[in-house]
Design an enzyme around this catalytic site. Structure first.
Site, PDB file in Angstrom:
ATOM      1  N   LYS A   1       0.836  -1.214   0.000  1.00  0.00           N
ATOM      2  CA  LYS A   1       0.000   0.000   0.000  1.00  0.00           C
ATOM      3  C   LYS A   1       0.867   1.260   0.000  1.00  0.00           C
ATOM      4  O   LYS A   1       0.661   2.169  -0.800  1.00  0.00           O
ATOM      5  CB  LYS A   1      -0.918   0.020   1.250  1.00  0.00           C
ATOM      6  CG  LYS A   1      -1.805  -1.213   1.378  1.00  0.00           C
ATOM      7  CD  LYS A   1      -2.707  -1.152   2.597  1.00  0.00           C
ATOM      8  CE  LYS A   1      -1.982  -1.197   3.935  1.00  0.00           C
ATOM      9  NZ  LYS A   1      -1.312  -2.477   4.236  1.00  0.00           N
TER      10      LYS A   1
ATOM     11  N   ARG B   1      -9.831   0.594   8.619  1.00  0.00           N
ATOM     12  CA  ARG B   1      -9.445  -0.772   8.972  1.00  0.00           C
ATOM     13  C   ARG B   1     -10.527  -1.499   9.736  1.00  0.00           C
ATOM     14  O   ARG B   1     -10.344  -2.654  10.105  1.00  0.00           O
ATOM     15  CB  ARG B   1      -8.205  -0.718   9.861  1.00  0.00           C
ATOM     16  CG  ARG B   1      -6.898  -0.818   9.104  1.00  0.00           C
ATOM     17  CD  ARG B   1      -5.798  -0.598  10.123  1.00  0.00           C
ATOM     18  NE  ARG B   1      -4.639  -1.373   9.856  1.00  0.00           N
ATOM     19  CZ  ARG B   1      -3.534  -0.897   9.279  1.00  0.00           C
ATOM     20  NH1 ARG B   1      -3.493   0.335   8.853  1.00  0.00           N
ATOM     21  NH2 ARG B   1      -2.497  -1.658   9.133  1.00  0.00           N
TER      22      ARG B   1
ATOM     23  N   ARG C   1      11.896  -5.395   4.932  1.00  0.00           N
ATOM     24  CA  ARG C   1      11.636  -3.980   4.635  1.00  0.00           C
ATOM     25  C   ARG C   1      12.505  -3.042   5.471  1.00  0.00           C
ATOM     26  O   ARG C   1      12.775  -3.277   6.633  1.00  0.00           O
ATOM     27  CB  ARG C   1      10.170  -3.652   4.942  1.00  0.00           C
ATOM     28  CG  ARG C   1       9.904  -2.151   4.884  1.00  0.00           C
ATOM     29  CD  ARG C   1       8.469  -1.798   4.957  1.00  0.00           C
ATOM     30  NE  ARG C   1       7.794  -2.326   6.109  1.00  0.00           N
ATOM     31  CZ  ARG C   1       6.484  -2.265   6.276  1.00  0.00           C
ATOM     32  NH1 ARG C   1       5.730  -1.703   5.362  1.00  0.00           N
ATOM     33  NH2 ARG C   1       5.925  -2.760   7.350  1.00  0.00           N
TER      34      ARG C   1
ATOM     35  N   ARG D   1      11.182  -0.943  11.080  1.00  0.00           N
ATOM     36  CA  ARG D   1      10.108  -0.636  12.024  1.00  0.00           C
ATOM     37  C   ARG D   1      10.086  -1.621  13.184  1.00  0.00           C
ATOM     38  O   ARG D   1      10.352  -2.811  12.992  1.00  0.00           O
ATOM     39  CB  ARG D   1       8.758  -0.677  11.295  1.00  0.00           C
ATOM     40  CG  ARG D   1       8.393   0.636  10.672  1.00  0.00           C
ATOM     41  CD  ARG D   1       7.232   0.588   9.739  1.00  0.00           C
ATOM     42  NE  ARG D   1       6.084  -0.192  10.156  1.00  0.00           N
ATOM     43  CZ  ARG D   1       4.973  -0.312   9.438  1.00  0.00           C
ATOM     44  NH1 ARG D   1       4.890   0.315   8.275  1.00  0.00           N
ATOM     45  NH2 ARG D   1       3.973  -1.040   9.853  1.00  0.00           N
TER      46      ARG D   1
ATOM     47  N   ARG E   1      -0.738  -8.737  13.557  1.00  0.00           N
ATOM     48  CA  ARG E   1      -1.240  -7.790  12.543  1.00  0.00           C
ATOM     49  C   ARG E   1      -2.106  -8.513  11.518  1.00  0.00           C
ATOM     50  O   ARG E   1      -3.139  -7.998  11.079  1.00  0.00           O
ATOM     51  CB  ARG E   1      -0.069  -7.080  11.857  1.00  0.00           C
ATOM     52  CG  ARG E   1       0.546  -5.992  12.740  1.00  0.00           C
ATOM     53  CD  ARG E   1       1.967  -5.668  12.350  1.00  0.00           C
ATOM     54  NE  ARG E   1       2.091  -4.963  11.100  1.00  0.00           N
ATOM     55  CZ  ARG E   1       3.256  -4.783  10.459  1.00  0.00           C
ATOM     56  NH1 ARG E   1       4.376  -5.256  10.989  1.00  0.00           N
ATOM     57  NH2 ARG E   1       3.298  -4.126   9.332  1.00  0.00           N
TER      58      ARG E   1
HETATM   59  P1  AP5 Z   1       4.871  -1.602   1.773  1.00  0.00           P
HETATM   60  O1  AP5 Z   1       4.499  -0.783   0.590  1.00  0.00           O
HETATM   61  O2  AP5 Z   1       5.647  -0.951   2.862  1.00  0.00           O
HETATM   62  O3  AP5 Z   1       3.567  -2.353   2.343  1.00  0.00           O
HETATM   63  P2  AP5 Z   1       2.320  -1.790   3.138  1.00  0.00           P
HETATM   64  O4  AP5 Z   1       1.090  -2.475   2.592  1.00  0.00           O
HETATM   65  O5  AP5 Z   1       2.306  -0.301   3.153  1.00  0.00           O
HETATM   66  O6  AP5 Z   1       2.661  -2.414   4.545  1.00  0.00           O
HETATM   67  P3  AP5 Z   1       2.580  -1.835   6.014  1.00  0.00           P
HETATM   68  O7  AP5 Z   1       3.294  -2.817   6.887  1.00  0.00           O
HETATM   69  O8  AP5 Z   1       3.040  -0.418   6.071  1.00  0.00           O
HETATM   70  O9  AP5 Z   1       1.074  -1.946   6.285  1.00  0.00           O
HETATM   71  P4  AP5 Z   1       0.435  -1.980   7.621  1.00  0.00           P
HETATM   72  O10 AP5 Z   1      -0.980  -1.879   7.195  1.00  0.00           O
HETATM   73  O11 AP5 Z   1       0.761  -3.113   8.501  1.00  0.00           O
HETATM   74  O12 AP5 Z   1       1.118  -0.755   8.387  1.00  0.00           O
HETATM   75  P5  AP5 Z   1       0.603   0.687   8.787  1.00  0.00           P
HETATM   76  O13 AP5 Z   1       1.772   1.568   8.822  1.00  0.00           O
HETATM   77  O14 AP5 Z   1      -0.593   1.072   8.006  1.00  0.00           O
HETATM   78  O15 AP5 Z   1       5.664  -2.897   1.227  1.00  0.00           O
HETATM   79  C1  AP5 Z   1       6.214  -3.849   2.125  1.00  0.00           C
HETATM   80  C2  AP5 Z   1       7.568  -4.339   1.588  1.00  0.00           C
HETATM   81  O16 AP5 Z   1       7.359  -5.057   0.375  1.00  0.00           O
HETATM   82  C3  AP5 Z   1       8.545  -3.187   1.234  1.00  0.00           C
HETATM   83  O17 AP5 Z   1       9.837  -3.584   1.587  1.00  0.00           O
HETATM   84  C4  AP5 Z   1       8.410  -3.032  -0.299  1.00  0.00           C
HETATM   85  O18 AP5 Z   1       9.607  -2.572  -0.891  1.00  0.00           O
HETATM   86  C5  AP5 Z   1       8.065  -4.449  -0.734  1.00  0.00           C
HETATM   87  N1  AP5 Z   1       7.140  -4.487  -1.877  1.00  0.00           N
HETATM   88  C6  AP5 Z   1       6.057  -3.689  -2.087  1.00  0.00           C
HETATM   89  N2  AP5 Z   1       5.433  -4.024  -3.240  1.00  0.00           N
HETATM   90  C7  AP5 Z   1       6.118  -5.073  -3.749  1.00  0.00           C
HETATM   91  C8  AP5 Z   1       5.966  -5.877  -4.948  1.00  0.00           C
HETATM   92  N3  AP5 Z   1       4.954  -5.649  -5.798  1.00  0.00           N
HETATM   93  N4  AP5 Z   1       6.866  -6.863  -5.156  1.00  0.00           N
HETATM   94  C9  AP5 Z   1       7.883  -7.109  -4.274  1.00  0.00           C
HETATM   95  N5  AP5 Z   1       8.102  -6.381  -3.154  1.00  0.00           N
HETATM   96  C10 AP5 Z   1       7.223  -5.374  -2.887  1.00  0.00           C
HETATM   97  O19 AP5 Z   1       0.084   0.389  10.285  1.00  0.00           O
HETATM   98  C11 AP5 Z   1       0.970   0.088  11.325  1.00  0.00           C
HETATM   99  C12 AP5 Z   1       0.193  -0.013  12.640  1.00  0.00           C
HETATM  100  O20 AP5 Z   1      -0.438   1.251  12.923  1.00  0.00           O
HETATM  101  C13 AP5 Z   1      -0.963  -1.011  12.668  1.00  0.00           C
HETATM  102  O21 AP5 Z   1      -0.515  -2.329  12.978  1.00  0.00           O
HETATM  103  C14 AP5 Z   1      -1.839  -0.420  13.771  1.00  0.00           C
HETATM  104  O22 AP5 Z   1      -1.317  -0.678  15.049  1.00  0.00           O
HETATM  105  C15 AP5 Z   1      -1.726   1.072  13.510  1.00  0.00           C
HETATM  106  N6  AP5 Z   1      -2.750   1.590  12.568  1.00  0.00           N
HETATM  107  C16 AP5 Z   1      -2.513   2.155  11.344  1.00  0.00           C
HETATM  108  N7  AP5 Z   1      -3.677   2.523  10.762  1.00  0.00           N
HETATM  109  C17 AP5 Z   1      -4.668   2.190  11.634  1.00  0.00           C
HETATM  110  C18 AP5 Z   1      -6.085   2.284  11.577  1.00  0.00           C
HETATM  111  N8  AP5 Z   1      -6.705   2.811  10.518  1.00  0.00           N
HETATM  112  N9  AP5 Z   1      -6.783   1.823  12.650  1.00  0.00           N
HETATM  113  C19 AP5 Z   1      -6.182   1.314  13.741  1.00  0.00           C
HETATM  114  N10 AP5 Z   1      -4.832   1.172  13.852  1.00  0.00           N
HETATM  115  C20 AP5 Z   1      -4.075   1.606  12.796  1.00  0.00           C
END
Ligand code: AP5
Length: 215
Positions: free
Chosen positions: A15, A88, A127, A161, A172
């Protein structure tokens, strides 16, 4: 044409990677609740400390907090939002619908990034990101050109992270399947869902998203 979209998918689906491309290519505004919460946790406040504990365990932060963060951003105005990691839960999805309506916006598409759990473990554990500009890298699939130096801004502040470990990832994923995956049916029923193959190469995923958004 201005559009507002959600990027929906489990942790590591890509994402953030695709959101950054859409910002560069289309001038859209990325609203990542994960990034906002990481900023809150480094603020040193009591709220930031509580948020950090919840995030590191891999659990979801309360709806009240994240809806509040999005409300503030939407109140600042602007158009062409990418909601990355929000909503979410069903309560967040309902709140987003209301907030968009109140600010004269609408939701155009929900990009569902389909991936499998095995790929997610590899992606999350490999990552790292730039602490200065937020560029996202991977040990195998997207290393920096010069080891230890960000391609985008030249910073050497490359970080992993605290929640990117196998234990937090298990929680997660459970949180995703229990609380977030029902949104797939929710947005399908609203006629907004556009599935893409998130396992494809990054450029290919970007192409699929462009197609879903009408080129
Ligand atoms: P990346 O693009 O970083 O993936 P992502 O989907 O953004 O993953 P996140 O881990 O950031 O998602 P998340 O939902 O767990 O975290 P968030 O910060 O929102 O890609 C991942 C890796 O793969 C990278 O190394 C990239 O280079 C590689 N890659 C990407 N595309 C690729 C491809 N096509 N092929 C090969 N490699 C590829 O949330 C973190 C925490 O915050 C949550 O756990 C929760 O505690 C809290 N939180 C956030 N939002 C909310 C909410 N709305 N409600 C409640 N709690 C929340």
């Amino acid at each position: 044409m201005t559009i507002n979209i959600i990027l929906l998918g489990p942790p590591g689906a890509g994402k953030g990677t695709q959101a950054r491309r859409l910002v560069e290519e289309r001038g859209m505004v990325q609203l990542s609740t994960g990034d906002m919460l990481r900023a809150a946790r480094s603020s040193g406040t009591e709220m930031g400390r509580r948020v950090a504990e919840v995030m590191d365990r891999g659990q979801l932060v309360t709806d009240e907090i994240v809806i509040g963060l999005i409300r503030e951003k939407l109140a600042e105005g602007g158009k062409g939002f990418i909601f990355d990691g929000f909503p979410r839960t069903l309560a967040q999805a309902d709140a987003l619908g209301q907030l968009l309506a109140e600010t004269g916006n609408s939701l155009d598409a929900v990009i569902e990034m389909q991936v499998d759990d095995e790929a997610l473990v590899r992606r999350i554990t490999g990552r790292f990101t730039c602490g200065n500009c937020g560029e996202v890298y991977h040990d195998d699939t997207r290393p920096t050109k010069v080891p230890g130096v960000c391609d985008a801004c030249g910073s050497t502040d490359l970080k992993r992270r605290a929640d990117d470990n196998e234990d937090s990832l298990k929680t997660r994923l459970l949180e995703y399947y229990k609380k977030t995956s029902p949104l797939i049916g929710y947005y399908y029923a609203k006629g907004k869902l556009a599935p893409v193959d998130g396992l494809a190469e990054m450029d290919d995923v970007a192409g699929q998203i462009a197609k879903a958004l009408g080129g």
